[in-house]
Scaffold this active site. Sequence first.
Site: not given
Length: 171
Positions: A46, A51, A92-93, A134-135, A138
């Site tokens: 995702g 981000q 997480c990226l 999670h997204e 963000h």
Amino acid sequence: MALLPILRYPDPRLHTVATAVAEVDEQVRQLVDDMLQTMYESDGVGLAATQVDVHRRVIVMDTSEQRDQPRVLINPELVKISDEMMVGEEGCLSVPTIYDAVPRHARVTVRALGRDGQPYEFDAEGLTAVCVQHEMDHLLGKVFVEYLSPLKRERIKTKMLKKAREEQKAR
Ligand code: GNR
Ligand code: NI
């Protein structure tokens, strides 16, 4: 299409609260396409617009095994959440190399606009449910490490700053 740079924790811009998309126009579709390319290139399941330093309510996801089922969530809302929680290992990226357990709702029903601007709904469980939550965090300026203890968070911050310095030197 373009690969977009991903902000790294503890970049303060990761704590920006995103605003709703008023209209799914060409610019939003371009952002979606760039985010999908960036997510696939980074092997993420995702990616939230936050981000890539764009503070609009846009998410792309693909939790399929074959990585051939892109999902686009614009202005996402959780219309139903289970009382039951589950704990899974998250990464997480924006916080590379760090994985830890985070409690999430086991099942969620999501309503969002797709890339075509049309509203749709879906039920999610397992990794997809985790990823949606999670997204959506963000988009509210929240990174998963904020669920961990202050001690762990401080250690992660130090490790990320050290890693960034070393990468800087190597360039
Ligand atoms: O690629 C990702 N994997 C992942 C694994 C477990 C729980 C959440 C995620 S999301 C993450 C990509 C990312 O950082 N999205 O914001
Ligand atoms: Ni993330």
